[in-house]
Every structure is written in structure tokens, then in C-alpha cells.
Write a protein that holds these residues in place. Structure first.
Motif: not given
Lengths: 179, 335
Positions: B37-64
Motif C-alpha cells: 500500500y505504501t508504494e501504491a499510495q505513491i503511484w496513486a498520488d502521482s496519478a492524480i496530478v497526471s492526465n489520469e486524474r479524470f478517471n473515476s476508478q483512479l480515485w476509487q483506487l486511491r480511496g481504497l
């Protein structure tokens, strides 16, 4: 944790809470500490003749052992009145009493106030009663209730007969003073 | 030929776009599945400042991911990040395809405030419990159901909280006791505002006030100056007066409860109201006498029981013969 387990946990907790029983209480004898406190103050605000300023300072409770006795014993026994140490005693018959500075007569034994007064004629025992009209039977102080408050009334004449001098501070707080 | 060429171009563009668009999310998801989860957090946080930020599933994943981290790293602040992520996921889920799933995530995350309140209560962190419960309600209304009805939940929670304060005050003295009693009373009164016909809160408020008054008198400093005695007495009686309406209501709701009758007897006794004191003492003694006689039979040396019998036969049910009998026993036991 799965949603189902969450819901189950919540239900269990709520059930536990709803079953909590209220805390129970126990009635306390809240009148006796007040009377005991007054009796101690009588000891500090009344002057006894010199022959009574030696040895222990005896506070007696005449009648059954009850709340006032327990309070006196637990809170005041061992404290000093001047150079005298307070000793609290319980008497169930007049013959048991040799020398007492204060004699509190319980309401149930109040019929004995007159005879106790005769027994202590000429002696410096402060008789404290707790029955309406008992100042006229020889008590120097009588506990009374005025409104919802515990008060006391004083018969200065009865105190004088026992060579007791009552401080003005005590007289001021009395609900009634008989000269 | 031109058509095939166009399709190939589109495929290349889509693949390139989707490859780029899911790079962080895909990686974060893989790490999440590996429980890293620690590594997943880094990638999810990176995703939300990229073009991937418009993807609902990314935010669900980040929440989880944050929800997991809240537990594994014991960081409560991560719970709010998880909730914010689920909210963002819901906002981006414009066609409502993931609505049920996201709502489930939100509910299960928000209920952690409720469970936190319970845990705090068990750990006797009463202020923490209240704060956590308030957060639960606030977030439930804000994010899950704006019309949520908390009446039953409030009754149960504030009753439990009030009960904990009641336990706490029984261990305290003086100003601190008064302060904590006020808090306990506050919570029970909240319950009574929701349902005034509840026995427990009425009894408990009554008991808290009664105990406060009784303690003032029972624990008076032996060196209290003469003039202060009536002041303390008056203050104590103020508490007895406050206790009475609650105790009378509790008695109305359950006439069989002897603890209520006992508290009422205590209040009237402290208020020097002998008429009412005698009335309730008689009810109490009627209930207790057979029990006391049984106890005396089983344990004749129990001083408390004999004292009570002496009191009953000398006051409530005056009986000179029985009074003398038990008084004599008492005297012998006390010798």
C-alpha cells in the motif's frame, strides 16, 4: 473488513449499549454530617470551666449508635479542642456516663433529657437535644429544622446553670436564643 | 486500404493514449493487489496530478489505498483523504456506472468514525468518542444521506456516553466531579430531549444530581467554619431539588425499581421534607423488610442488616418489642 461484518459489528455494539443498565445509588444519611459538624463547632465556641479543660474532651451520644455518632467518631475523634483530645463515646444508659463535655441525646432517647439534666446538675455538661420544646426540659442547645435547613436554638440560662459560656458567634447563628 | 490505415492509426493513438493514461493507475492497482500500500499510495498520488486524474476508478483506487494505509499505519488523517477520493470518484462517475460501489466504499469508510467513537468510549476517551461520533454524523449527512435520521443512534450513543460520565464521576471529588457531572447530565438531557419517556436517562440524571448534593455534605471538611455549614447545606439541597423531577419521572415510568425509590427517599431526606421522606421510606421498607429478615436469618452477624432492622422497627414500622430485640443484637455485635 467487509460491509457485512461492519454492519454486524454495529448491531452488536448498539445492542450492548441499549442493554446498559442505569447506575444505581444508595441513600446516604446526609443529615448526620451537618449535626456532627455543628456539635464540633459547639465544642470550639463554648467555654468550659477550668476543671473541664484537663484530660480528654468527651463528646457523648446518648441513645443508639447512629449517623451522628459515626460521623463524630470518623471525622472528629482525635482532633484537639485547645489542648484536649476529642474522644467520642456512646451511652445507652445514664449510669454509663461519668464525665462528658457534650452530651447529644438522640431523638429516640429525648424523653431522657429531663432526667439527664438532673443527673448533670452542677456539672458542666452541655446537653444537646433534638426534639421540639426540649430547651424547657434542660437542654442548652436543641436541634431544629427551619424551612429546609438544619438549625439550632440556644437556652443561655440552661448553659449558664452548667457554667458554660457561649460565644457570640454561635449565638448569632442560632435560630432562637432563650435568655 | 485507406479504411484499414485509418483503423490502424486510431488503434495506435488509442493504445498510446490508454497506455499513457493508465500508467500510474495500473501500477498503483498492481501494488494494491500485492498489498504494497505504501508504494501504491505513491503511484496513486502521482496519478492524480497526471492526465489520469479524470478517471473515476483512479480515485476509487486511491480511496481504497488510503483506507488500507489508515489501518496499517494507524494514521487517522488518511481516512479523510480516502473519503475525499471517493467523493471525487463519484463526481467523475458522470454516468453513475460505479455509483453503488462508490457509495458502499463511502459508507464503510464513514462508519469507521462511528466505530472509532465506540472504541474511544471503551478506552474511556470520552471527549474523543463524542468528537468521533459527531464526525460520523456530519460526514454521513454530507456525503451519504442528507436526510439521515439519527434519533435512535443518538439515544443509544448519548446514553452510553452519559453512562461513562456517570462511572467517571463516581471516582472524582470536588470541582472536577461537578464539572464532569455537568457533562454527563448534558448527554442524558440530550437523550431526554429526543425521548423524555426513557427510564434510564431520567434515573441517571437524578442520581448524578443526588450524588453531587450528598457528596457535598458527606465530604464536608471537618474544619469548615460554622457560618459555612448552612451555605454548603443550601448548595447540596440545590442539587437535591434538581434531581427530584428526573427521579419522579423515573418512578412514574417504573414504580417497581427500588433504586429510584431509594434516591427519592434520599432527596427528600436531604431536603428535610419529612412527609415525603416518610412516604418513600415506607414504600422502600415494605419492599426491603422481608429481604432483610431473610438476610438476617442467613447471616445473623451482619451488622448492616441488623442496623436496618433497628431503624425500620424504630421508625417506619414502630414495634417496641422488635426494636429492643434487634437493638440488643446490634449492641452485642458492636461490642
Amino acid at each position: 473488513m467487509s460491509k457485512k461484518i461492519f454492519i454486524a459489528l454495529t448491531v452488536v455494539l448498539l445492542t450492548t449499549w441499549s442493554m446498559m443498565d442505569p447506575e444505581v445509588t444508595q441513600m446516604k444519611d446526609t443529615r448526620s454530617p451537618v449535626k456532627a459538624m455543628y456539635l464540633y463547632n459547639f465544642a470550639t465556641l463554648i467555654d468550659w470551666p477550668s476543671e473541664y479543660r484537663k484530660g480528654n474532651f468527651v463528646i457523648g451520644v446518648y441513645g443508639n449508635k447512629e449517623g451522628v455518632y459515626d460521623n463524630l467518631k470518623s471525622k472528629f475523634e482525635g482532633k484537639d479542642i485547645g489542648s484536649q483530645e476529642i474522644v467520642v463515646k456512646n451511652y445507652t444508659s445514664a449510669s454509663q456516663i461519668s464525665k462528658a463535655h457534650i452530651l447529644y441525646v438522640t431523638p429516640r432517647s429525648s424523653a431522657q433529657v429531663g432526667s439527664l439534666n438532673s443527673q448533670f446538675k452542677g456539672k458542666s455538661t452541655l446537653i444537646v437535644s433534638e426534639k421540639s420544646g426540649h430547651l424547657s426540659k434542660g437542654a442548652a442547645i436543641n436541634f431544629v429544622v427551619k424551612g429546609t435547613s438544619q438549625k439550632f436554638e440556644i437556652n443561655k440560662g440552661n448553659a449558664k446553670k452548667h457554667k458554660l459560656v457561649i460565644a457570640d458567634r454561635l449565638l448569632k447563628l442560632a435560630s432562637n436564643v432563650v435568655e | 486500404m485507406r479504411a484499414i490505415k485509418n483503423i490502424l492509426v486510431l488503434l495506435v493513438v488509442f493504445t498510446a493514449y490508454s497506455g499513457y493514461g493508465q500508467k500510474y493507475t495500473t501500477k498503483a492497482y498492481a501494488l494494491y493487489q500485492e498489498k504494497n500500500y505504501t508504494e501504491a499510495q505513491i503511484w496513486a498520488d502521482s496519478a492524480i496530478v497526471s492526465n489520469e486524474r479524470f478517471n473515476s476508478q483512479l480515485w476509487q483506487l486511491r480511496g481504497l489505498v488510503y483506507r488500507k494505509l489508515e489501518q496499517t499505519e494507524n494514521k487517522k488523517e488518511y481516512r479523510d483523504i480516502a473519503i475525499e477520493s471517493f467523493i471525487q470518484a463519484r463526481t467523475l462517475d458522470t454516468d453513475g456506472k460505479h455509483k453503488d460501489k462508490i457509495d458502499g466504499y463511502l459508507k464503510n469508510t464513514i462508519i469507521r468514525y462511528y466505530n472509532g467513537a465506540v472504541t474511544s468510549l471503551e478506552e474511556k476517551d470520552l471527549e474523543g468518542a463524542e468528537a468521533s461520533y459527531n464526525q460520523y454524523k456530519e460526514k454521513q449527512i454530507k456525503y451519504v444521506d442528507s436526510t439521515a435520521d439519527f434519533k435512535e443512534s443518538d439515544i443509544q450513543f448519548y446514553t452510553a456516553l452519559g453512562s461513562e460520565y456517570l462511572k467517571l464521576v463516581s471516582t472524582l471529588q470536588g470541582e472536577e466531579k461537578t464539572k464532569q457531572t455537568a457533562k454527563g447530565v448534558h448527554f442524558f438531557q440530550k437523550v431526554l430531549e429526543l425521548n423524555s419517556n426513557l427510564f434510564g436517562p431520567n434515573l441517571n440524571v437524578g442520581v448524578m444530581y443526588y450524588n453531587n448534593g450528598a457528596d457535598l455534605l458527606m465530604n464536608m471538611d471537618p474544619l469548615t467554619p460554622l457560618e459555612e455549614i448552612p451555605i454548603i447545606e443550601e448548595k447540596a439541597q440545590g442539587y437535591f431539588k434538581k434531581a427530584l423531577p428526573f427521579l419522579l419521572e423515573a418512578h412514574r415510568l417504573d414504580k417497581a425499581r427500588t433504586d429510584v425509590i431509594e434516591a427519592l427517599t434520599g432527596c427528600y431526606y436531604g431536603l428535610q421534607d419529612d412527609a415525603n421522606y416518610d412516604k418513600y421510606q415506607k414504600i422502600l421498607d415494605e419492599k426491603n423488610l422481608p429481604v432483610l429478615l431473610e438476610k438476617h436469618k442467613a447471616d445473623p452477624k451482619n451488622i448492616e442488616v441488623v442496623s436496618e432492622l433497628v431503624r425500620i422497627y424504630s421508625t417506619t414500622f414502630e414495634d417496641d418489642e422488635k426494636y429492643k430485640k434487634y437493638a440488643e443484637i446490634l449492641n452485642k455485635l458492636e461490642e
